[in-house]
Design a protein around this motif. Structure first.
Motif: not given
Lengths: 114, 111
Positions: A33, A35, A45, A48, A56, A98, B32, B94-101
């Motif tokens: 990833y 960021y 983000f 990925s 994504e 993931t 998650y 986490t959602g899909g292929f990413k982590t959102i902060f």
């Protein structure tokens, strides 16, 4: 403990130039990833990457950005024709799967576009 | 839209006092949930995570968090903070292929 390493720690470039930010993820991780964190703002983000392709990407990750895993260890972010607003900390991260797997971050590259 | 909201941008607290950093998540996100910490000039480090099971999760450095489904919250707590806990704390999902902060909460511990 294995670490994610990023180079350089600080990159200064002129507007319009291309930069490549480099990362070495943890060796047995499969997901990678990028960021971005503009000074004092949230961690955003960008993209990925899994199995040699983008999984994504965000709206920020437009055509000026690209990622590559040129060999078995490096993961790079290229920014073509940098703009002033690209100035930020760029963090690379990796995870072994993931979903619920936590991200392991590098210490970041501070990009300054002048 | 999926999101996490950190209700406080800054939390000043005296050393050895308890602290709670608040995080609410939208009900549409996956369950998650994570807390990360960022010390100055460093990347983010995992404090703790909730995937399933016990709603009280314990992390590193004496931190813990409680997953509350009815209140859609995942607040971070520590009973007694140290000067060294001064840092930025991020709630994430986490959602899909990413982590959102989330936007982050700056914890400032005063002597």
């Amino acid at each position: 403990e294995p670490e994610v390493t990023q180079t350089p720690s600080h990159q200064v470039t002129q507007m319009g130039q291309e930069v490549i930010l480099r990362c070495v993820p943890i060796s047995n991780h499969l997901y990678f990833y990028w960021y971005r964190q503009i000074l004092g703002q949230k961690v955003e983000f960008l993209v990925s990457f899994y199995n040699n392709e983008i999984s994504e990407k965000s709206e920020i990750f437009d055509d000026q950005f690209s990622v590559e895993r040129p060999d078995g260890s490096n993961f790079t972010l290229k920014i073509r024709s940098t703009k002033l607003e690209d100035s930020a900390m760029y963090f690379c991260a990796s995870s072994d799967w993931t979903g619920g797997s936590p991200l392991h971050f590098g210490n970041g590259t501070r990009l300054t576009v002048t | 839209a999926q999101s996490v909201t950190q209700l406080d941008s800054q939390v000043p607290v005296f050393e050895e006092a308890p602290v709670e950093l608040r995080c609410n998540y939208s009900s549409s996100v996956s369950v998650y949930l994570f807390w990360y910490v960022q010390y100055p000039n460093q990347g983010l480090q995992l404090l703790l995570k909730y995937l399933s099971g016990s709603t009280l999760v314990k992390g590193i450095n004496g931190f813990e968090a409680e997953f509350n489904k009815s209140q859609t919250s995942f607040h971070l707590r520590k009973p007694s903070v140290h000067i060294s806990d001064t840092a930025e704390y991020f709630c994430a999902y986490t959602g899909g292929f990413k982590t959102i902060f989330g936007a982050g909460t700056r914890l400032f511990v005063k002597a």
